[in-house]
Design an enzyme around this catalytic site. Structure first.
Site, PDB file in Angstrom:
ATOM      1  N   GLY A  25      36.776  39.120  38.728  1.00  0.00           N
ATOM      2  CA  GLY A  25      35.545  39.012  37.941  1.00  0.00           C
ATOM      3  C   GLY A  25      35.632  39.739  36.607  1.00  0.00           C
ATOM      4  N   ASP A  66      27.791  44.628  39.658  1.00  0.00           N
ATOM      5  CA  ASP A  66      28.485  45.010  40.884  1.00  0.00           C
ATOM      6  C   ASP A  66      27.603  46.013  41.610  1.00  0.00           C
ATOM      7  OD1 ASP A  66      31.866  44.912  41.502  1.00  0.00           O
ATOM      8  OD2 ASP A  66      30.590  46.231  42.701  1.00  0.00           O
ATOM      9  N   PHE A  89      51.555  27.170  48.815  1.00  0.00           N
ATOM     10  CA  PHE A  89      52.832  26.653  48.304  1.00  0.00           C
ATOM     11  C   PHE A  89      53.640  27.755  47.612  1.00  0.00           C
ATOM     12  CE2 PHE A  89      53.395  21.888  48.138  1.00  0.00           C
ATOM     13  CZ  PHE A  89      52.470  21.605  49.124  1.00  0.00           C
ATOM     14  N   CYS A 136      45.814  38.019  47.927  1.00  0.00           N
ATOM     15  CA  CYS A 136      45.541  36.595  48.137  1.00  0.00           C
ATOM     16  C   CYS A 136      46.448  35.860  49.109  1.00  0.00           C
ATOM     17  CB  CYS A 136      45.572  35.888  46.796  1.00  0.00           C
ATOM     18  SG  CYS A 136      44.142  36.295  45.791  1.00  0.00           S
TER      19      CYS A 136
HETATM   20  C1  UDX Z   1      37.966  38.707  45.034  1.00  0.00           C
HETATM   21  C2  UDX Z   1      38.484  37.985  46.279  1.00  0.00           C
HETATM   22  O1  UDX Z   1      39.287  38.888  47.027  1.00  0.00           O
HETATM   23  C3  UDX Z   1      39.289  36.773  45.969  1.00  0.00           C
HETATM   24  O2  UDX Z   1      39.446  35.986  47.132  1.00  0.00           O
HETATM   25  C4  UDX Z   1      38.613  35.922  44.984  1.00  0.00           C
HETATM   26  O3  UDX Z   1      39.483  34.914  44.569  1.00  0.00           O
HETATM   27  C5  UDX Z   1      38.054  36.690  43.824  1.00  0.00           C
HETATM   28  O4  UDX Z   1      37.309  37.809  44.228  1.00  0.00           O
HETATM   29  P1  UDX Z   1      38.978  40.634  43.569  1.00  0.00           P
HETATM   30  O5  UDX Z   1      38.236  40.482  42.298  1.00  0.00           O
HETATM   31  O6  UDX Z   1      40.400  41.037  43.491  1.00  0.00           O
HETATM   32  O7  UDX Z   1      39.047  39.272  44.363  1.00  0.00           O
HETATM   33  O8  UDX Z   1      38.147  41.569  44.560  1.00  0.00           O
HETATM   34  P2  UDX Z   1      37.644  43.051  44.329  1.00  0.00           P
HETATM   35  O9  UDX Z   1      38.480  43.720  43.295  1.00  0.00           O
HETATM   36  O10 UDX Z   1      37.476  43.650  45.674  1.00  0.00           O
HETATM   37  O11 UDX Z   1      36.203  42.845  43.651  1.00  0.00           O
HETATM   38  C6  UDX Z   1      35.063  42.397  44.293  1.00  0.00           C
HETATM   39  C7  UDX Z   1      33.873  43.189  43.774  1.00  0.00           C
HETATM   40  O12 UDX Z   1      32.672  42.627  44.294  1.00  0.00           O
HETATM   41  C8  UDX Z   1      33.862  44.663  44.168  1.00  0.00           C
HETATM   42  O13 UDX Z   1      33.833  45.465  43.016  1.00  0.00           O
HETATM   43  C9  UDX Z   1      32.591  44.816  45.011  1.00  0.00           C
HETATM   44  O14 UDX Z   1      31.947  46.063  44.833  1.00  0.00           O
HETATM   45  C10 UDX Z   1      31.751  43.674  44.509  1.00  0.00           C
HETATM   46  N1  UDX Z   1      30.701  43.236  45.435  1.00  0.00           N
HETATM   47  C11 UDX Z   1      30.986  42.953  46.710  1.00  0.00           C
HETATM   48  C12 UDX Z   1      29.380  43.099  44.979  1.00  0.00           C
HETATM   49  O15 UDX Z   1      29.107  43.380  43.816  1.00  0.00           O
HETATM   50  N2  UDX Z   1      28.428  42.654  45.841  1.00  0.00           N
HETATM   51  C13 UDX Z   1      28.693  42.391  47.142  1.00  0.00           C
HETATM   52  O16 UDX Z   1      27.799  42.007  47.891  1.00  0.00           O
HETATM   53  C14 UDX Z   1      30.023  42.540  47.594  1.00  0.00           C
HETATM   54  C1  UDX Z   2      48.741  35.066  43.305  1.00  0.00           C
HETATM   55  C2  UDX Z   2      48.893  33.719  42.585  1.00  0.00           C
HETATM   56  O1  UDX Z   2      50.121  33.722  41.828  1.00  0.00           O
HETATM   57  C3  UDX Z   2      47.710  33.457  41.677  1.00  0.00           C
HETATM   58  O2  UDX Z   2      47.814  32.174  41.090  1.00  0.00           O
HETATM   59  C4  UDX Z   2      46.431  33.563  42.488  1.00  0.00           C
HETATM   60  O3  UDX Z   2      45.304  33.394  41.661  1.00  0.00           O
HETATM   61  C5  UDX Z   2      46.341  34.889  43.215  1.00  0.00           C
HETATM   62  O4  UDX Z   2      47.509  35.095  44.009  1.00  0.00           O
HETATM   63  P1  UDX Z   2      49.091  37.623  42.634  1.00  0.00           P
HETATM   64  O5  UDX Z   2      49.015  37.883  44.095  1.00  0.00           O
HETATM   65  O6  UDX Z   2      48.222  38.419  41.727  1.00  0.00           O
HETATM   66  O7  UDX Z   2      48.752  36.085  42.318  1.00  0.00           O
HETATM   67  O8  UDX Z   2      50.606  37.835  42.119  1.00  0.00           O
HETATM   68  P2  UDX Z   2      51.949  36.973  42.243  1.00  0.00           P
HETATM   69  O9  UDX Z   2      52.671  37.094  40.972  1.00  0.00           O
HETATM   70  O10 UDX Z   2      51.709  35.616  42.753  1.00  0.00           O
HETATM   71  O11 UDX Z   2      52.801  37.794  43.320  1.00  0.00           O
HETATM   72  C6  UDX Z   2      52.424  37.877  44.687  1.00  0.00           C
HETATM   73  C7  UDX Z   2      53.508  38.598  45.470  1.00  0.00           C
HETATM   74  O12 UDX Z   2      54.681  37.812  45.577  1.00  0.00           O
HETATM   75  C8  UDX Z   2      53.946  39.923  44.852  1.00  0.00           C
HETATM   76  O13 UDX Z   2      54.134  40.884  45.864  1.00  0.00           O
HETATM   77  C9  UDX Z   2      55.250  39.565  44.197  1.00  0.00           C
HETATM   78  O14 UDX Z   2      56.092  40.667  44.034  1.00  0.00           O
HETATM   79  C10 UDX Z   2      55.807  38.559  45.175  1.00  0.00           C
HETATM   80  N1  UDX Z   2      56.807  37.630  44.599  1.00  0.00           N
HETATM   81  C11 UDX Z   2      56.435  36.784  43.593  1.00  0.00           C
HETATM   82  C12 UDX Z   2      58.094  37.586  45.128  1.00  0.00           C
HETATM   83  O15 UDX Z   2      58.429  38.334  46.058  1.00  0.00           O
HETATM   84  N2  UDX Z   2      58.982  36.688  44.610  1.00  0.00           N
HETATM   85  C13 UDX Z   2      58.654  35.824  43.599  1.00  0.00           C
HETATM   86  O16 UDX Z   2      59.525  35.021  43.196  1.00  0.00           O
HETATM   87  C14 UDX Z   2      57.327  35.886  43.077  1.00  0.00           C
END
Ligand code: UDX
Ligand code: UDX
Length: 457
Positions: free
Chosen positions: A17, A37, A226, A276
């Site tokens: 966000g 938040d 994938f 994720c």
């Molecule tokens: C989250 C999800 O994990 C992911 O699946 C989705 O794609 C995007 O949102 P992320 O932004 O990484 O990803 O999560 P996080 O950093 O935990 O942020 C969520 C925020 O929502 C927190 O700051 C939390 O305090 C807030 N929140 C949660 C609210 O404001 N209201 C609520 O009721 C619950």
């Molecule tokens: C992933 C997706 O890439 C993104 O599109 C989605 O929105 C959220 O999830 P993220 O988890 O932030 O993003 O990072 P990413 O670069 O995908 O890496 C994920 C994990 O895979 C890391 O631990 C990374 O080190 C590992 N990785 C990635 C490998 O071990 N080998 C690779 O070749 C690529």
């Protein structure tokens, strides 16, 4: 293209966000963006010089827009009331209780947001799912919103975010595609168009894909499945490489030049982490089971199983190589974040490796350039009096007097450390395990290390 003068609110100022709203505000100066938040500490951090999320280039953008068309606040109701478009970007962790525990997504925060919107909104709103959600969640949100009796109408849009942490700013600025799913009714099409307008301020039209709601929701889970599958596939081959004379990086390069396969996401590693991949695959597995498709569920579950195997295999290799015991031995872990250029540790391989080694009674010295020390301690369940885990402020201190060094995160600074100096201050034989294949093993061996990589036969 001029930017639309919408009022946008985003519920959830997290890793997704926060950066996404900052980019919208940056690229679309006429749009008013408020990120809310429930976590007051997080909001205070967004309003300070020390942002809660570390992403290269993010601070500059936030600092530029903050107070102009980008606001961070805890006043959720006010922001809902004022907005034309509401993004929901709250976390959707894997359920830890009840039906679907360990696999299904916990939608309690999403539901709470929808109920809040239904209660507070007095004018029509477009509600955008930004969180990654199980297919058909939009339906549930719609039903909750339809209970509202303030005379407001709601349209639900699915707009999953594909940014990767560590490259969030670049990914948001120049996305491969933006996906917008909505209902194929005239009202639905109008809502899709509003969200298209936001992105069209900076994303070329051909990269904005519109679909129906369910395709959009499922595309996000499928994309992550994938991507993760490619990593598990190359990691599976890495085990075979170690048993033979093959080198996994050479294999990855050789297959990656086939344009049908492509070179990306073929880097063998200690295992993938992040908030994720595992969560979304488990979610996909649960959905398949729910819809009576056990073979499909099993197929995808294997990607997570292979990743668990890879993390365990790395930790066990350390133990086996150190003469089958690490009890009382100092092992330096370089890196704790789940990948470089982020302070995020969710599902990091470092946690699993550390836990396995601690179970074997190793003494750990951990260094990461960005992760807060308290976060590491609380995740590992130790306090600052602990004698078997030392959190260090630089790599050299962590490696001093160690029996072994294990590279867990591919931070750039680990590529250029003075490994001769590190070797000279370690116990002998000095072992090094490169869980990211970022250091030249040949050079390390010349320095006197017994060096191991991933998938290096
Ligand atoms: C989250 C999800 O994990 C992911 O699946 C989705 O794609 C995007 O949102 P992320 O932004 O990484 O990803 O999560 P996080 O950093 O935990 O942020 C969520 C925020 O929502 C927190 O700051 C939390 O305090 C807030 N929140 C949660 C609210 O404001 N209201 C609520 O009721 C619950
Ligand atoms: C992933 C997706 O890439 C993104 O599109 C989605 O929105 C959220 O999830 P993220 O988890 O932030 O993003 O990072 P990413 O670069 O995908 O890496 C994920 C994990 O895979 C890391 O631990 C990374 O080190 C590992 N990785 C990635 C490998 O071990 N080998 C690779 O070749 C690529």
């Amino acid at each position: 293209m001029t930017s639309p003068n919408y009022k946008i609110c985003c519920i959830g100022a997290g890793y997704v966000g926060g950066p996404t709203m900052a980019m919208i505000a940056h690229k679309s100066p006429e749009t008013q963006v408020t990120c809310v938040d429930i976590n007051a500490e997080r909001i205070a951090a967004w309003n300070s010089d020390d942002l809660p999320v570390f992403e290269p280039g993010l601070f500059e953008i936030v600092a530029q827009q903050r107070g102009k068309n980008l606001h961070f606040s805890t006043e959720v109701d006010k922001a809902i009331e004022e907005a034309d478009i509401i993004f929901i970007s709250v976390n959707t962790p894997t359920k830890t209780y009840g039906l679907g525990a360990g696999r299904a997504a916990d939608l309690k925060y999403i539901e709470k947001c929808a109920r809040r919107i239904a209660e507070v909104a007095k004018t029509d709103k477009v509600v955008v799912e930004k969180s990654t959600l199980p297919v058909r969640t939009a339906e549930a949100i719609k039903r909750i919103l339809s209970t509202a009796n303030n005379g407001a109408n709601f349209q639900i849009i699915s707009n999953p975010e594909f940014l990767a942490e560590g490259t969030a700013v670049a990914d948001l600025e120049n996305p491969d595609r933006v996906l917008i799913g909505g209902e194929r009714t005239p009202e639905g099409e109008a809502a899709i168009q509003k969200v298209v307008d936001i992105y069209a301020s900076w994303v070329p039209g051909e990269r904005i894909i519109t679909t129906n709601l369910w395709s959009s929701e499922l595309s996000k889970l499928t994309a992550n499945a994938f991507l993760a599958q490619r990593i598990s596939s190359i990691n599976a081959i890495s085990a075979l490489c170690e048993a033979t004379e093959a080198d996994v990086d050479e294999v990855a390069h050789a297959i990656g030049t086939d344009s049908r396969i492509g070179p990306k996401f073929l880097k063998a590693s200690v295992g993938f982490g992040g908030s994720c991949f595992q969560k979304d695959i488990l979610n996909l597995v649960y959905l398949c089971e729910h819809f009576g498709l056990p073979e499909v569920a099993e197929y995808w579950a294997q990607v997570v199983k292979m990743n668990d195997y890879q993390k365990r295999r790395f930790a066990r290799k350390i133990v086996q190589t150190l003469f089958n015991t690490v009890s009382g031995k100092r092992i330096a872990l370089l890196g704790y974040a789940f990948k470089k250029d982020t302070n995020d540790t969710r599902e990091t391989a470092a946690y699993y490796v550390a836990k396995e080694l601690l179970e074997e009674q190793a003494d750990l010295a951990i260094y990461d350039p960005r992760v807060e020390h308290d976060k590491i301690r609380s995740e590992l369940g130790i306090d600052d009096r602990s004698t078997n885990v030392e959190i260090c402020t630089d790599a050299y201190t962590a490696c001093k007097d160690a029996h072994a060094v294990a590279v867990i995160t591919e931070w750039d600074e680990f590529k250029t450390l003075d490994y001769q100096k590190i070797h000279d201050h370690m116990l002998k034989p000095a072992f090094i395990f490169d869980g990211r294949n970022i250091i030249d093993l040949g050079k390390l061996r010349e320095m006197g290390f017994e060096a191991h990589g991933i998938g290096k036969g």
